[in-house]
Design a protein around this motif. Structure first.
Motif, PDB file in Angstrom:
ATOM      1  N   CYS A 117       0.840  -1.212   0.000  1.00 45.85           N
ATOM      2  CA  CYS A 117       0.000   0.000   0.000  1.00 45.85           C
ATOM      3  C   CYS A 117       0.869   1.254   0.000  1.00 45.85           C
ATOM      4  O   CYS A 117       0.594   2.219  -0.725  1.00 45.85           O
ATOM      5  CB  CYS A 117      -0.929  -0.001   1.210  1.00 45.85           C
ATOM      6  N   LEU A 146       0.937   4.275  -2.785  1.00 46.44           N
ATOM      7  CA  LEU A 146       0.603   5.648  -2.391  1.00 46.44           C
ATOM      8  C   LEU A 146       1.701   6.640  -2.743  1.00 46.44           C
ATOM      9  O   LEU A 146       1.423   7.760  -3.181  1.00 46.44           O
ATOM     10  CB  LEU A 146       0.295   5.690  -0.887  1.00 46.44           C
ATOM     11  N   VAL A 192      -6.902   1.957  -3.431  1.00 43.32           N
ATOM     12  CA  VAL A 192      -5.730   1.143  -3.108  1.00 43.32           C
ATOM     13  C   VAL A 192      -6.159   0.121  -2.062  1.00 43.32           C
ATOM     14  O   VAL A 192      -6.608   0.480  -0.975  1.00 43.32           O
ATOM     15  CB  VAL A 192      -4.577   2.013  -2.579  1.00 43.32           C
ATOM     16  N   VAL A 214      -8.055   4.143   0.569  1.00 45.73           N
ATOM     17  CA  VAL A 214      -7.113   3.058   0.833  1.00 45.73           C
ATOM     18  C   VAL A 214      -7.686   2.190   1.939  1.00 45.73           C
ATOM     19  O   VAL A 214      -8.218   2.695   2.936  1.00 45.73           O
ATOM     20  CB  VAL A 214      -5.706   3.596   1.208  1.00 45.73           C
ATOM     21  N   ASP A 241      -8.877   6.663   4.675  1.00 46.15           N
ATOM     22  CA  ASP A 241      -8.183   5.449   5.121  1.00 46.15           C
ATOM     23  C   ASP A 241      -9.182   4.631   5.924  1.00 46.15           C
ATOM     24  O   ASP A 241      -9.539   4.984   7.048  1.00 46.15           O
ATOM     25  CB  ASP A 241      -6.962   5.821   5.973  1.00 46.15           C
ATOM     26  N   CYS A 257      -4.401  -1.486  -7.109  1.00 47.24           N
ATOM     27  CA  CYS A 257      -4.837  -0.111  -7.322  1.00 47.24           C
ATOM     28  C   CYS A 257      -5.894  -0.153  -8.418  1.00 47.24           C
ATOM     29  O   CYS A 257      -5.609  -0.564  -9.557  1.00 47.24           O
ATOM     30  CB  CYS A 257      -3.672   0.792  -7.721  1.00 47.24           C
TER      31      CYS A 257
END
Length: 305
Positions: free
Chosen positions: A162, A166, A265, A239, A178, A301
């Motif tokens: 991850c 990012l 993500v 994410v 998040d 992704c």
């Protein structure tokens, strides 16, 4: 340093609850159970993606700890009491009992001796109890971290993948959610890379740990208890480093919330569930933009286009 007496007991599974009660009366200060049937229960309940092989033999192994050491006579009485459960219609089977001693340690902190500064691309993760590593360069992003009891140290492949995704993105001025923040490591990375961050986790301990790590790093973002439905608006990036079942469950909400061209993500996905995640993403209209594999783990992704 104090030594605790460890008593290990193997019996038939059907006496598990009764044995808990016996051990409490006997003065046990902690009890751990190795019950192979729990593996099947967790698998059937969808409580994870990776489960060890377990032999279902109808037996359990219980380990308990005593601050005051029990002598041979007391242990013999415990074994007799377990055997006496037959009077209540319970069959303990063969009772195997063994003992040992363990030294008391500060278990909450003992693991720290194995966790040191780590570099993932230009992100450097620095444990809060260590000095900054000498090799840090101007372009590096340093994250000071004390994960405590929350997931996310950077050492696990799912977290590192991850972080790799990012840092390849231009996060300046972007809104990032998040979901399942854990230690806050991904939220902090995004904030330091220029994003506006909102973080959530269903676990109160993770929320507290994430907030503490946020403050250690002198960044600003909200972190609250909840999941994706707790967040409002249209982020540029979401994410989530969780498990495949949760990823699949939240994908419709991810697709609905993302701005056009937004990115998702995703980490925490075991290889055996990768096709399920890809199929669910396609069904939600998300296109695969990137895939990474480390050991048995897969990171993604996806894009909303």
């Amino acid at each position: 340093m104090k030594a605790w007496q460890e008593v290990r007991i193997e019996v038939n599974q059907e006496v598990e609850e009764a044995l808990y009660a016996l051990l409490a009366e006997f003065g046990a200060q902690g009890v751990a159970v190795d019950d192979p049937s729990l593996v099947d229960f967790a698998r059937d309940a969808g409580l994870g993606d990776y489960f060890p092989d377990a032999v279902q033999d109808g037996r359990i192994r219980m380990t308990c700890y005593f601050p005051d050491h029990k002598g041979a006579a007391e242990l013999a009485k415990l074994k007799a009491d377990i055997a006496g459960l037959v009077e209540y219609g319970l069959n303990p089977g063969e009772i195997l009992l063994s003992t040992g001693f363990v030294q008391e340690e500060d278990w909450a902190h003992a693991w720290k001796q194995y966790y040191h500064s780590l570099r993932i691309g230009r992100i450097v993760i620095q444990p809060s109890w260590e000095d900054a590593p000498e090799e840090v360069q101007d372009q590096d992003v340093v994250i000071v971290l004390d994960p405590g009891m929350a997931f996310g140290t950077g050492t696990h492949p799912t977290t590192s993948m991850c972080l790799e995704f990012l840092q390849e993105l231009d996060l300046t001025g972007k809104t990032v959610w998040d979901v399942g923040t854990g230690s806050g490591i991904l939220a902090i990375a995004c904030a330091k890379l220029g994003a506006r961050v909102e973080a959530v986790d269903v676990d109160a301990t993770a929320v507290r740990t994430s907030a503490e790590n946020r403050d250690l790093n002198h960044v600003s973002f909200t972190v609250n208890q909840g999941s994706i439905e707790s967040l409002k608006g249209s982020p540029d990036i979401i994410v989530a480093n969780i498990i495949a079942d949760v990823i699949v469950d939240i994908l419709p909400q991810v697709a609905a919330a993302l701005t056009q061209g937004g990115l998702f993500v995703a980490g925490g996905i075991i290889q055996g569930r990768a096709e399920d995640v890809e199929a669910a993403a396609r069904q939600c209209g998300l296109l695969l933009k990137g895939r990474r594999e480390v050991q048995e783990w897969v990171g993604y992704c996806f894009a909303k286009e």
